[in-house]
Design an enzyme around this catalytic site. Structure first.
Site, PDB file in Angstrom:
ATOM      1  N   CYS A   1     -13.910   6.888  15.708  1.00  0.00           N
ATOM      2  CA  CYS A   1     -15.119   6.445  16.305  1.00  0.00           C
ATOM      3  C   CYS A   1     -14.974   5.383  17.543  1.00  0.00           C
ATOM      4  CB  CYS A   1     -15.975   5.556  15.200  1.00  0.00           C
ATOM      5  SG  CYS A   1     -14.800   4.288  14.201  1.00  0.00           S
TER       6      CYS A   1
ATOM      7  N   VAL B   1     -28.313  10.216  11.268  1.00  0.00           N
ATOM      8  CA  VAL B   1     -28.424   9.943   9.827  1.00  0.00           C
ATOM      9  C   VAL B   1     -28.528   8.393   9.443  1.00  0.00           C
ATOM     10  CG1 VAL B   1     -27.161  10.444   7.752  1.00  0.00           C
ATOM     11  CG2 VAL B   1     -26.871  11.953   9.289  1.00  0.00           C
ATOM     12  N   GLY B   2     -27.866   7.437  10.426  1.00  0.00           N
ATOM     13  CA  GLY B   2     -28.014   6.108  10.493  1.00  0.00           C
ATOM     14  C   GLY B   2     -29.750   5.638  10.218  1.00  0.00           C
TER      15      GLY B   2
ATOM     16  N   GLU C   1     -22.284   1.519  10.397  1.00  0.00           N
ATOM     17  CA  GLU C   1     -21.165   1.709  11.251  1.00  0.00           C
ATOM     18  C   GLU C   1     -21.352   2.936  12.072  1.00  0.00           C
ATOM     19  OE1 GLU C   1     -18.669  -0.603  11.570  1.00  0.00           O
ATOM     20  OE2 GLU C   1     -19.150  -2.051  10.255  1.00  0.00           O
TER      21      GLU C   1
HETATM   22  P1  NAD Z   1     -20.489  13.169   8.229  1.00  0.00           P
HETATM   23  O1  NAD Z   1     -21.257  14.207   8.803  1.00  0.00           O
HETATM   24  O2  NAD Z   1     -19.457  13.098   7.315  1.00  0.00           O
HETATM   25  O3  NAD Z   1     -21.836  12.046   7.853  1.00  0.00           O
HETATM   26  C1  NAD Z   1     -21.391  10.953   7.135  1.00  0.00           C
HETATM   27  C2  NAD Z   1     -22.297  10.784   5.931  1.00  0.00           C
HETATM   28  O4  NAD Z   1     -23.678  11.157   5.972  1.00  0.00           O
HETATM   29  C3  NAD Z   1     -21.756  11.678   4.844  1.00  0.00           C
HETATM   30  O5  NAD Z   1     -21.329  11.019   3.886  1.00  0.00           O
HETATM   31  C4  NAD Z   1     -22.868  12.813   4.784  1.00  0.00           C
HETATM   32  O6  NAD Z   1     -22.848  13.306   3.364  1.00  0.00           O
HETATM   33  C5  NAD Z   1     -24.180  11.966   5.060  1.00  0.00           C
HETATM   34  N1  NAD Z   1     -25.087  12.701   5.575  1.00  0.00           N
HETATM   35  C6  NAD Z   1     -25.251  13.659   6.471  1.00  0.00           C
HETATM   36  N2  NAD Z   1     -26.474  14.242   6.960  1.00  0.00           N
HETATM   37  C7  NAD Z   1     -27.347  13.653   5.986  1.00  0.00           C
HETATM   38  C8  NAD Z   1     -28.763  13.423   5.742  1.00  0.00           C
HETATM   39  N3  NAD Z   1     -29.477  14.292   6.466  1.00  0.00           N
HETATM   40  N4  NAD Z   1     -29.394  12.421   4.878  1.00  0.00           N
HETATM   41  C9  NAD Z   1     -28.499  11.594   4.314  1.00  0.00           C
HETATM   42  N5  NAD Z   1     -27.127  11.633   4.381  1.00  0.00           N
HETATM   43  C10 NAD Z   1     -26.478  12.374   5.165  1.00  0.00           C
HETATM   44  O7  NAD Z   1     -19.841  12.045   9.522  1.00  0.00           O
HETATM   45  P2  NAD Z   1     -20.609  12.123  11.099  1.00  0.00           P
HETATM   46  O8  NAD Z   1     -21.913  11.389  11.085  1.00  0.00           O
HETATM   47  O9  NAD Z   1     -20.398  13.548  11.753  1.00  0.00           O
HETATM   48  O10 NAD Z   1     -19.352  11.153  11.558  1.00  0.00           O
HETATM   49  C11 NAD Z   1     -19.217  10.896  12.846  1.00  0.00           C
HETATM   50  C12 NAD Z   1     -19.555   9.988  13.348  1.00  0.00           C
HETATM   51  O11 NAD Z   1     -19.554   8.571  12.743  1.00  0.00           O
HETATM   52  C13 NAD Z   1     -19.323   9.569  14.678  1.00  0.00           C
HETATM   53  O12 NAD Z   1     -20.724   9.382  15.583  1.00  0.00           O
HETATM   54  C14 NAD Z   1     -18.518   8.355  14.734  1.00  0.00           C
HETATM   55  O13 NAD Z   1     -18.548   7.561  15.990  1.00  0.00           O
HETATM   56  C15 NAD Z   1     -19.421   7.656  13.600  1.00  0.00           C
HETATM   57  N6  NAD Z   1     -18.084   6.740  13.083  1.00  0.00           N
HETATM   58  C16 NAD Z   1     -18.347   5.361  12.988  1.00  0.00           C
HETATM   59  C17 NAD Z   1     -17.436   4.781  12.399  1.00  0.00           C
HETATM   60  C18 NAD Z   1     -17.274   3.137  12.377  1.00  0.00           C
HETATM   61  O14 NAD Z   1     -16.674   2.592  11.720  1.00  0.00           O
HETATM   62  N7  NAD Z   1     -18.515   2.695  13.162  1.00  0.00           N
HETATM   63  C19 NAD Z   1     -16.276   5.263  11.791  1.00  0.00           C
HETATM   64  C20 NAD Z   1     -16.171   6.804  11.641  1.00  0.00           C
HETATM   65  C21 NAD Z   1     -17.096   7.474  12.366  1.00  0.00           C
END
Ligand code: NAD
Length: 440
Positions: free
Chosen positions: A250, A198-199, A216
């Site tokens: 994370c 998603v990043g 992040e």
């Molecule tokens: P998540 O699924 O909640 O997604 C994060 C956000 O992205 C949500 O608000 C979601 O609505 C949005 N999103 C999801 N799919 C999308 C799309 N296709 N288009 C646009 N937006 C979209 O969370 P996640 O990604 O499963 O989180 C876990 C990951 O985050 C792990 O890799 C973890 O290491 C990382 N993480 C990093 C940190 C940090 O501070 N560096 C902190 C916590 C988690």
């Protein structure tokens, strides 16, 4: 009863932009007032927030306060205590050819309207902490909580709207369609916490508007254990860091990297540490969390066979429970080593020695954190000099992120940009160069 139709993302952003143009968010008094209101939100609604975090992730009230509510309050207090200092223009020496009467300095300007997108694992902390920086830097903020932590998302949406200035702060709840619609708008900064897939979507959308991003992200954070360390201390710290929030952190140590002899001695120490923290039946421990949803449960259950079970291994899909599990004899090609685990499974991978451990780390994506448990100064400084990671933790996992004066962020695949404390001000401000030369 008819409810009014929710505001469309384009209208929300346009409305906040209009507010920003009036200058409402710029005075430091507005910023500190918002931070104090956010503080009130947290201190007056602790039980409700803790209940939502329990509903979403089975977090105990102690853990909810420690890692989400109190954590965020501390960040607010730190920001309130130092904000004037951080915002002070920084003088720059002026070269002689401009004359002795010329002055130059850096001024911190707010960026405008910023978007904060949060994940589900620390759904309050990771939405509110970036917001602290964004508000302290004088921006209008659109906050997008994670739909995968629906109870916390709903509570935060209601409370943020009740406590903060809704002319300049908006909460948009929802999942992919809502986030996609938001990302089509032009923001002045996008702060995204979550996974790298998603990043990339976020960065692509931001590129359309040349919007700067902070990403992040996550990845596999290794924990190297050197020969000759006190393995009871190491095991206790590894277990506390790994199994907090059922491993859904994370910066949790993703896997242990050590030599075969140390691995053999570490195995029983890890077993003892798990039992000391969660008892013989962690399912019954009020301090042990649950997996966020069935999809992640299934993914994690599929990784349990990646090695020999030292401790744990049990799971219960109905309860979304996976026991704190340590796996030994894990080969680098095993499924559990292919992607970030993000759950309560700790594999031990062996390498012959220090050189191979450093190569192992450098052969993979740059991690968000690297942990080194070593008495030897040489070992510690070799990791410091020869590897790259978002953070380097000697002897204690996770703790660096509680130091507000350290930048928190990744490098390469683990992210870009950083925040916390004054680094949040840097992230959410434009450092404007100003030169002044008297006309007469
Ligand atoms: P998540 O699924 O909640 O997604 C994060 C956000 O992205 C949500 O608000 C979601 O609505 C949005 N999103 C999801 N799919 C999308 C799309 N296709 N288009 C646009 N937006 C979209 O969370 P996640 O990604 O499963 O989180 C876990 C990951 O985050 C792990 O890799 C973890 O290491 C990382 N993480 C990093 C940190 C940090 O501070 N560096 C902190 C916590 C988690």
């Amino acid at each position: 009863m008819n409810h009014p139709a929710p505001e469309q993302p384009a209208a929300t952003v346009a409305r906040l932009r209009k507010t920003f143009r009036t200058g409402r968010t710029k005075p430091v008094e507005w910023r500190t007032a918002q931070l104090r209101r956010l503080r009130d939100l947290l201190t007056e609604n602790g039980p409700e927030l803790a209940a939502a975090l329990h509903a979403d992730l089975g977090k105990s009230s102690t853990e909810a306060h420690r890692t989400e509510i109190d954590f965020t309050v501390r960040e607010i207090d730190h920001t309130l205590a130092h904000l004037d200092d951080w915002l002070r223009p920084e003088p720059a020496p002026v070269p002689a050819h401009l004359g002795a009467d010329a002055d130059a300095w850096t001024q911190y300007d707010p960026l405008g309207v910023v978007l904060v997108i949060a994940p589900w694992n620390y759904p309050a902390q990771l939405l509110l902490t970036p917001m602290i920086g964004a508000l302290a830097a004088g921006n209008a903020v659109v906050a997008k909580p994670s739909e995968l932590a629906p109870a916390t998302s709903a509570v935060l949406a209601r409370l943020l709207t009740a406590y903060l200035d809704t002319e300049a702060v908006a909460v948009v709840e929802g999942g992919v369609p809502e986030t996609t619609a938001l990302l089509a708008e032009r923001f002045d900064h996008i702060f995204y916490t979550g996974n790298g897939t998603v990043g990339r979507i976020v960065m692509r959308a931001a590129a359309e508007h040349l919007t700067p991003v902070t990403l992040e992200l996550g990845g596999k954070s290794p924990a190297f254990v050197d020969r000759g360390t006190d393995l009871d201390v190491v095991a206790d710290r590894l277990v506390r860091g790994k199994f907090l929030n059922a491993g859904q952190t994370c910066v949790a140590p993703d896997y242990v990297l050590t030599d075969p002899a140390t691995a053999a001695a570490l195995e029983p120490a890890l077993s003892r540490a798990v039992e000391a923290l969660f008892g013989t039946d962690p399912a019954a421990s009020p301090e042990y969390g649950r997996i966020v949803n069935e999809r992640h449960f299934d993914r994690l259950a599929g990784l349990l066979g990646s090695g020999r079970v030292v401790v744990g291994g049990a799971s219960d899909r109905t309860a979304k429970y996976i026991a704190p599990t340590v796996l030994a004899d894990v080969v680098p090609e095993a499924p559990v080593m292919r992607e970030e685990i993000f759950g309560p499974i700790l594999p031990i991978v062996t390498v012959p020695g220090l050189d191979e451990a450093i190569d192992f780390v450098n052969d993979r994506d740059k991690p968000l954190a690297l942990y080194v448990f070593a008495e030897s100064d040489v070992t510690r400084s070799r990791f410091a000099a020869e590897t790259s990671s978002g953070a380097l933790g000697h002897g204690l996992p996770l703790a660096h992120l509680t130091v507000s004066d350290l930048p928190f962020g990744g490098v390469g695949e683990s992210g870009t940009g950083s925040y916390h404390g004054r680094y949040s001000i840097d992230t959410f401000s434009h450092r404007k160069a100003v030169l002044e030369k008297p006309l007469s």
